[in-house]
Design an enzyme around this catalytic site. Structure first.
Site, short mmCIF file in Angstrom:
data_model
loop_
_atom_site.label_atom_id
_atom_site.label_comp_id
_atom_site.label_asym_id
_atom_site.label_seq_id
_atom_site.Cartn_x
_atom_site.Cartn_y
_atom_site.Cartn_z
N GLY A 134 48.76 23.89 -84.95
CA GLY A 134 49.78 23.32 -84.08
C GLY A 134 50.07 24.17 -82.88
CE LYS A 171 29.14 28.52 -71.79
NZ LYS A 171 29.01 29.94 -72.14
CB ALA A 214 43.35 23.80 -81.85
CB SER A 270 36.68 21.29 -68.97
OG SER A 270 35.76 21.35 -70.05
CG ASP A 279 29.92 32.69 -70.11
OD1 ASP A 279 29.54 33.42 -71.03
OD2 ASP A 279 29.39 31.59 -69.84
NE ARG A 338 44.76 33.76 -90.07
CZ ARG A 338 44.56 32.88 -89.11
NH1 ARG A 338 44.12 33.26 -87.94
NH2 ARG A 338 44.78 31.61 -89.29
CB ALA A 378 44.43 23.71 -73.68
CB THR A 420 41.04 23.02 -76.28
OG1 THR A 420 41.32 24.17 -75.47
CG2 THR A 420 42.21 22.04 -76.24
#
Ligand SMILES: Cc1cc2nc3c(=O)[nH]c(=O)nc-3n(C[C@H](O)[C@H](O)[C@H](O)COP(=O)(O)OP(=O)(O)OC[C@H]3O[C@@H](n4cnc5c(N)ncnc54)[C@H](O)[C@@H]3O)c2cc1C
Length: 523
Positions: free
Chosen positions: A52, A38, A49, A16, A207, A274, A18, A46
């Site tokens: 952007g 779950k 985040a 459930s 999963d 990074r 994005a 989501t």
């Protein structure tokens, strides 16, 4: 005759976030849709985040620069078709989100590729808006706190190849039930929880990848895990990210003795890419046997810190760390799963009537490294593509009404939860130490050996005891770990997010790593 399935729908969507909610809303005017989550509906990557969504909206910006940035990040391994498809569909997907009610109040152009933000909480705005719409839609049934356990495939029930639904475990009822569906969409997010430190919420246990693999689907590029360089290291601050903007504003990385180390690793020191920063922190931690390194911005005026980083300041203060006076302990953390279930441009897997959308999937967009704002975009673009394909094929499908029930006659209540807990910790620790940011062939071999031992133990446990959330997740995490290790072992070079001391060079030619359960069974 098999029993009637507990739930019946045209499309079952597992997840459930994005990806799942966009797919559901795209389908629900025409089809009956069931969405599983779950944990609580909101709980997924989501919601968290912060950055952007990349998209070219303005006529002055060119799609070419978005394509180029994505290809550079992907280090030669992006599928050009997926990159083209995603960037070309970005604008329409973002417009759909805006029409759905997500208010993007800030538009920012960075390095030529524009990103769209809803303040510093894009994900929260996306999640809550889509969730509200899904809850209001009469054709969408939401089953909250239900774990999908396994897909129901043709081979399992003596039918032609395909996906016919899923076994789901109701956490409130503590029992396994059946969902019969004309088709199934995996939207279960990533697998970063396979590592000891992660920026992801608890649900990210891979999963969907494990279920698809058990159902016979191929997976791709599982060796590429993105690590965020700086997560706060504190027992009460699970998954708290320290934005890279801190280093951008002058924060310095230090060893426990207060000395700087980034100048030893890169000419740009703290402003290095990074991955270089994450590797340097990991290297120093392993070399010194230290629990963490330190990020220090205390040399800046308090007002400056307060103005630029109010949330971080407040969070750290709540844990007893005054960042205007002292450094923050940091560790790198698993952040994003670039690989996943292999899909085509319709988000279809290689099992008929099974789709995979979002972080669970490998569309080829990210290649060997993800460009930061491309992941929510990928959820939107491929959710729309999946929905279109599902609708176009709907007349050819008919959901079954009866499915074999879950057999619990041979299992008992678990009396040794400690074994599951122990295996959980062991797995995540050796994945961190041996299969993390810096790898070697010897470490990978050790990890695989331990994975095989754990697999035997978990299989035994799974066959004898009733399912629980921890057991289900552990079974999936071990499976995903195996796929990561096997993929990493097969890549004899360093590229993008995969770095091994035994093959530090990047080869001139490469291709994606694709593993298929059918080939492994035949081997
Ligand atoms: C801290 C953080 C910051 C980020 N910042 C950005 C950013 O700025 N821009 C960007 O583009 N991306 C960002 N990302 C990545 C992005 O948020 C994710 O890739 C994206 O949200 C994934 O969406 P999803 O729908 O695939 O999965 P998720 O949002 O993770 O949702 C997964 C869903 O699947 C459900 N689920 C999982 N397993 C099961 C099961 N067995 N049974 C039933 N349900 C199940 C969960 O309950 C959940 O509902 C960030 C990620 C994090 C963690």
């Amino acid at each position: 005759m098999e029993p009637v399935a507990n739930y019946q729908c045209d499309v079952l969507i597992i997840g459930s976030g994005a990806a799942g909610l966009t797919t559901a809303l795209q389908l629900a005017d025409d089809l009956k849709v069931t969405v599983l989550s779950k944990g609580p509906l909101t709980e997924g990557s989501t919601f968290y985040a912060q950055g952007g969504i990349a998209a070219v909206f303005d006529e002055n910006d060119s799609i070419e620069s978005h394509i180029e940035d994505t290809l550079i990040a992907g280090a030669g391994l992006c599928d050009p078709e997926a990159v083209k498809f995603t960037t070309e569909n970005a604008r329409a997907s973002l417009q759909w989100l805006i029409d759905a009610g997500v208010g993007f109040d800030q538009v920012q152009s960075k390095d030529d590729s524009p990103t769209y933000h809803a303040a510093d909480a894009t994900g929260k705005a996306v999640q809550t808006t889509l969730q509200k719409k899904a809850l209001e839609h009469p054709n969408i049934t939401i089953l909250e706190r239900y774990n999908a356990v396994d897909l129901i495939t043709g081979s399992r029930i003596g039918k032609p190849a395909g996906c016919y639904g899923a076994y789901i475990w109701s956490r409130p009822k503590e029992q396994v039930e059946t969902v019969a569906a004309g088709c199934v969409v995996l939207a279960t997010g990533g697998a970063s929880k396979v590592y000891q430190y992660t920026s992801n919420p608890d649900i990210a246990s891979g999963d969907g990848i494990a279920m698809a693999w058990r159902a016979g689907c191929a997976v791709a590029n599982m060796e590429f895990n993105q690590f965020h360089p700086t997560c706060l290291f504190h027992p009460n601050a699970q998954s708290f990210l320290l934005t890279e903007a801190l280093r951008g504003e002058g924060a310095l990385l230090k060893r426990p003795d207060g000395s700087r180390f980034m100048p030893d690793f890169h000419e740009s020191a703290e402003l290095a890419p990074r991955d270089v920063v994450a590797r340097a922190i990991d290297y120093e931690m392993k070399r010194l046997g230290a629990d963490s390194m330190y990020l220090d911005i205390s040399h800046k005026p308090k007002e400056f810190i307060q103005h630029h980083f109010p949330t971080i300041m407040e969070k750290c203060l709540s844990l007893g760390i005054d960042i205007s006076k002292e450094p923050m302990p940091v560790v790198p953390a698993a952040h994003y799963t670039c690989g996943g279930v292999k899909t085509d441009m319709n988000a279809a897997t290689d099992l008929p009537n099974l789709y995979a959308v979002g972080e669970v999937a490998c569309t080829g967009l990210h290649g060997a490294n993800r460009m930061a704002s491309n992941s929510l975009l990928e959820c939107l673009v491929f959710a729309r593509a999946a929905a279109k394909d599902i609708l176009s094929k709907q007349s050819q499908r008919q959901a079954l009404t009866h499915l074999p029930g879950w057999d619990e006659s041979q299992v008992a209540d678990s009396d040794e939860e400690v074994i599951i807990q122990h295996n959980w910790h062991e797995l995540r620790l050796f994945m961190w130490d041996y299969v993390g940011i810096v790898r070697t062939t010897k470490r990978l071999e050790r990890a695989l050996h331990r994975i095989e031992l754990l697999q035997r133990e978990i299989h035994e446990y799974y066959s004898h005891f009733k399912v629980s959330n921890n057991l289900l997740e552990l079974r999936n995490l071990v499976q995903v770990s195996e796929l990561i290790v096997r993929s990493a072992m097969s890549r004899k070079e360093s590229r993008g997010l995969h770095y091994t001391l035994d093959y530090p060079e990047t080869l001139p030619e490469t291709k994606p790593t694709v593993l298929s359960p059918k080939l492994i069974t035949q081997a």
